[in-house]
Design an enzyme around this catalytic site. Structure first.
Site, PDB file in Angstrom:
ATOM      1  N   ASP A  43      -2.088   6.047  11.585  1.00 37.66           N
ATOM      2  CA  ASP A  43      -0.963   6.541  10.781  1.00 37.66           C
ATOM      3  C   ASP A  43      -0.694   8.039  11.003  1.00 37.66           C
ATOM      4  O   ASP A  43       0.435   8.450  11.226  1.00 37.66           O
ATOM      5  CB  ASP A  43      -1.230   6.309   9.282  1.00 37.66           C
ATOM      6  N   TYR A  58      10.022   4.183   4.362  1.00 38.47           N
ATOM      7  CA  TYR A  58      11.302   4.029   5.045  1.00 38.47           C
ATOM      8  C   TYR A  58      12.077   2.899   4.390  1.00 38.47           C
ATOM      9  O   TYR A  58      11.510   2.053   3.695  1.00 38.47           O
ATOM     10  CB  TYR A  58      11.112   3.756   6.541  1.00 38.47           C
ATOM     11  N   SER A 115       6.688  -4.882  11.697  1.00 34.11           N
ATOM     12  CA  SER A 115       5.667  -4.837  12.752  1.00 34.11           C
ATOM     13  C   SER A 115       5.768  -5.990  13.750  1.00 34.11           C
ATOM     14  O   SER A 115       5.639  -5.754  14.961  1.00 34.11           O
ATOM     15  CB  SER A 115       4.267  -4.779  12.136  1.00 34.11           C
ATOM     16  N   LYS A 147      -5.836  -1.251   3.355  1.00 36.49           N
ATOM     17  CA  LYS A 147      -6.399  -0.311   4.340  1.00 36.49           C
ATOM     18  C   LYS A 147      -7.823   0.127   3.995  1.00 36.49           C
ATOM     19  O   LYS A 147      -8.643   0.326   4.884  1.00 36.49           O
ATOM     20  CB  LYS A 147      -5.489   0.913   4.481  1.00 36.49           C
TER      21      LYS A 147
END
Ligand code: ATR
Length: 275
Positions: free
Chosen positions: A104, A218, A18, A67
């Site tokens: 997301d 990923y 990020s 989250k």
């Protein structure tokens, strides 16, 4: 001049892409800002986030395992955040309140439709997993009006419960063993199995001709689920790097009101992992 400060909180967060993505967005759009990755365990979250905003921080991304805590922390929440009960983006508002959003799911839809020409409308979609990651993408996927949406989970009751929370649409929950004989145009892996280089126990023949597999995780190497998709002769077997870039672009827009171009950033990250 003070530079607006942003960060991603997570645990672990060391390998987060990020900061790089947001630095590239900032350069591309001429925005002056800083963005750092801070390791924040769940038990320190409230203290760390309060301090960050008290010290003048403008916005945060929150990743695993924070989250749900970010959802609890936000003063006001978008509909997407309310639906998913998870927040990946916190933004300081003009009135001093902290907005919680979840980019997301729309990031996933943007990657599938924008970068991979995968149409969700009318598609038969299977989601593997019924935890926070699955919940986070369900609303935006359902907004695309798939023909059917099935959630399959190791613990079937959790999939059934999640399907009920989104009832009204053509959505059902089940166990992996119940999938025998079904066909899907798109299979999305939202389990955390990939993190252990594992795939859920799925029957062969689940994927329609030219069907697409998508792993929300990923990695620089193909994930276990991306490899499973290749073995099943998927038309495309993709990992979640594109979703990462798209969710970041949407967060950047929430913070700065400017939409970055994701294509060159994704190309750069893809090129880097080939070397
Ligand atoms: P996240 O926020 O990443 O979704 P989570 O809420 O802990 O994390 O959910 C993890 C999901 O991955 C769950 O659906 C879990 O299945 P259970 O509900 O049965 O626990 C699923 N999962 C984890 N490891 C798995 C594995 N090896 N095979 C299949 N499913 C797995």
């Amino acid at each position: 001049m003070t530079i607006d400060r942003y960060a991603v909180f997570g645990h672990p967060v060391k390998h987060s892409k990020s900061p790089k993505i947001h630095k590239l967005f900032a350069e591309q759009t001429g925005q002056a800002l800083s963005y750092e990755a801070l390791d924040v365990p769940a038990e320190h979250f409230t203290q760390a986030v309060t301090r960050f905003f008290d010290e003048g921080g403008k916005g945060l991304n929150c990743t695993v395992p924070l989250k749900e805590l970010a959802w609890q922390f936000a003063d006001v929440k978008s509909r997407r955040a309310e639906q998913s009960k998870a927040v990946n983006t916190l933004a300081l508002q003009a009135d001093g309140k902290i907005l919680g959003d979840n980019t997301d799911g729309i990031g996933l839809v943007a990657d599938l439709s924008g970068h991979h020409q995968v149409t969700l409308t009318g598609a038969r979609i299977l989601i593997l997993g019924a935890g926070g990651a699955a919940r986070g993408i369900l609303g935006p996927i359902l907004e695309q009006n798939p023909q059917t949406l099935v959630i399959a989970n190791r613990t079937p009751a959790k999939a059934e419960e999640l399907a009920l929370a989104f009832s009204g649409a053509d959505i059902a929950g089940c166990g992996f063993g119940d999938l025998q004989g079904a066909k899907f145009d798109l299979i999305i892996n939202a389990t955390s199995a990939s993190l252990n280089n594992d795939t859920p126990p799925l029957p062969d023949g689940l994927l329609a001709d030219n069907g697409v597999c998508y792993d929300l995780a990923y990695s620089n190497q193909p994930t276990a689920f991306v490899n499973w998709g290749r073995q099943q002769h998927a038309g495309k077997s993709l990992d979640g790097l594109g979703m990462l870039v798209e969710q970041a672009a949407l967060a950047f827009f929430i913070w700065r009101g400017v939409q970055p171009n994701t294509q060159p950033v994704l190309e750069l990250l893809n090129a880097e992992r080939l070397v």
